[in-house]
Motif scaffolding. Structure first.
Motif, PDB file in Angstrom:
ATOM      1  N   ASP A 269      -4.673   6.767  -2.535  1.00 42.08           N
ATOM      2  CA  ASP A 269      -4.249   5.668  -1.656  1.00 42.08           C
ATOM      3  C   ASP A 269      -4.627   4.355  -2.332  1.00 42.08           C
ATOM      4  O   ASP A 269      -5.743   4.216  -2.864  1.00 42.08           O
TER       5      ASP A 269
ATOM      6  N   TYR B 185      -2.736   0.350  -4.019  1.00 44.58           N
ATOM      7  CA  TYR B 185      -1.620  -0.585  -4.160  1.00 44.58           C
ATOM      8  C   TYR B 185      -1.315  -0.811  -5.642  1.00 44.58           C
ATOM      9  O   TYR B 185      -2.124  -0.491  -6.518  1.00 44.58           O
TER      10      TYR B 185
ATOM     11  N   HIS C 247       0.832  -1.209   0.000  1.00 43.33           N
ATOM     12  CA  HIS C 247       0.000   0.000   0.000  1.00 43.33           C
ATOM     13  C   HIS C 247       0.868   1.262   0.000  1.00 43.33           C
ATOM     14  O   HIS C 247       1.900   1.307   0.668  1.00 43.33           O
TER      15      HIS C 247
END
Length: 490
Positions: free
Chosen positions: A189, A191, A138
């Motif tokens: 935000d 991954y 992340h």
């Protein structure tokens, strides 16, 4: 413990206010600029220029943030309309650096010096080039939204770019607070998966209060204009002594008789009381777009002359109130890019001769009144931004609040791609909303609103002529805006 002293010493301030009133005919704006920046009286102007002044977009200081020195610098002495290609690249780098330094001072972001035990309490920004080979982890990224390939959205920072995928965010029905277009700077935000960044959340950069910006850079004059020789307490006392308000009108179509009748009613309403501090007239000033080389030239000038005659029939208002005219999208001349120059003297000379204090300003422009910093911008911004949004905003929030939040959090009046709304590269700094002003006037044909966000009173007066002759009156002392309208004659 030290005894608290009163903020305002009444006796000296009463003397000051009396002296100012005596020297300015009971108006703190007497002697301000007339015509296109010319002065009616040098002595009077010197006495009042630090109380009320209008700052052209071309005169706003071009401060650039230097991330290496962690300070603001002057990149050049004078910006030019015909600037080099380097200025275009610098435009977006400066927006990036300006917002990032603001983000990194936010209390939610991690200072490098914090211990390992405290790191989990803060957000940490990662650069795009650091994501290689780290699938599944992340990250929180900061950068600019751009479309580098047809139909695909990317995030760019100084180190590189990465494709964004919003499918996971949409499946979770994550909230979208703000209006997001290409060229917006955002926090994302999520991954990495197969060289694509899977976005779980997206947000605008956190805003920073005017007080915090001022304390971080106390010696930088972002707003422009000359600093006042009076103390802040003295300026506040002058505000209290003359809280007659400022009238804000937009889309004042002078070629329509209904508009002229409504303006007469407006002036008549103030003719039996103390005149307002200022009338801020914002274009368009004609119901039809101005076409150069046609009969519009004479008609436009005659309409301006008629307005001057109307105001001149109310001598107290014409003499004591300050009049500011900000051109609209369809007013002459300009080349279609921002900032837009003032109305030419050819159109306004007769109007200016009727008024004691008048300024024909740029679009946008800054107005400084005592302790107040006011930014005025005329653009059908909401329509343009919604048309070019890449994500639908959360419907539970009023669309006007989304717009206000976007403008202030972006720190920019027009955060759109250059191909949608061109801006002179060397004058992009004049479009900044940094620090946050006391009053932000976003004149738009959308419905009227008054919203307080992060200490800024954000006002859209709506369309005066196309609507119900609505306008706002802003009171500096209470920092409130009052909606009003003039009944149409039957």
């Amino acid at each position: 413990m030290q005894t608290e002293r009163p903020l305002v010493q009444l006796d000296p301030l009463k003397e000051l206010v009396a002296a100012v009133a005596a020297g300015t005919d009971n108006s703190p704006t007497e002697g301000a600029s007339a015509g296109n920046g010319t002065t009616s009286s040098t002595a009077q102007a010197a006495a009042s220029s630090d109380l009320f002044s209008v700052i052209s977009a071309y005169d706003i200081p071009p401060w650039w943030y230097d991330p290496g020195k962690k300070m603001f610098i002057h990149p050049f002495d004078k910006a030019e309309i015909l600037s080099s290609a380097e200025a275009k690249a610098a435009l977006f780098r400066q927006r990036y650096d300006l917002i990032k330094q603001r983000v990194m001072r936010n209390e939610n972001f991690m200072p490098i010096s914090f211990s390992d035990q405290e790191k989990d309490r803060f957000y940490k920004l990662s650069s795009i080039d650091s994501l290689q080979g780290r699938d599944g982890e992340h990250f929180l990224l900061f950068g600019m939204l751009s479309q580098l390939e047809e139909g695909k959205l990317f995030l760019e920072d100084k180190a590189g770019s990465i494709e964004l995928d919003f499918s996971e965010m949409k499946s979770k029905h994550a909230s979208v607070n703000g209006l997001f277009t290409e060229s917006c700077f955002v926090l994302v935000d999520g991954y990495v998966e197969d060289a694509v960044f899977m976005v779980e959340e997206i947000g605008l950069p956190p805003p920073e209060t005017k007080g915090r910006t001022r304390s971080a850079f106390p010696n930088v004059n972002f707003f422009g204009g000359n600093p006042s020789l009076r103390t802040e307490s003295q300026l506040r006392a002058i505000e209290v002594s003359n809280d007659n308000g400022m009238i804000v009108l937009s889309d004042v179509w002078l070629d329509q008789q209904d508009t002229m009748d409504a303006l007469r009613t407006l002036f008549e309403g103030f003719s039996h009381s103390t005149p307002p501090i200022a009338f801020i007239f914002i274009g368009d000033f004609s119901s039809k777009p101005f076409v150069a080389g046609s009969g519009d030239t004479a008609k436009y000038r005659d309409n301006m002359t008629a307005l001057g005659q109307l105001i001149g029939s109310f001598p107290d208002i014409a003499r004591k109130s300050h009049f500011i005219f900000v051109p609209g999208i369809n007013d002459p001349w300009g080349q279609g890019a921002l900032p837009k120059p003032p109305l030419a003297e050819f159109f306004t000379k007769r109007l200016a001769s009727r008024l004691s204090k008048v300024t024909f300003a740029t679009n946008p422009c800054h107005i400084k009144y005592c302790t107040h910093e006011i930014v005025v911008f005329r653009e059908d911004l909401l329509k343009r931004i919604r048309r070019n949004s890449v994500l639908p905003p959360t419907e539970s929030t009023e669309i006007a609040k989304h717009l206000v939040r976007t403008v202030i959090d972006q720190g920019h009046l027009c955060p759109l791609p250059q191909r949608i709304r061109p801006i002179y590269w060397a004058y992009d700094h004049s479009m900044r909303v940094y620090p946050i002003p006391d009053v932000l006037i976003l004149a738009d044909r959308f419905d009227s609103y008054s919203i307080n966000y992060e200490g800024a009173q954000c006002i859209n007066p709506g369309s005066f002529s196309a609507g119900d002759f609505s306008f706002f009156m802003y009171y500096p002392v209470s920092r409130t805006a009052q909606y009003s309208k003039i009944p149409r004659r039957q």
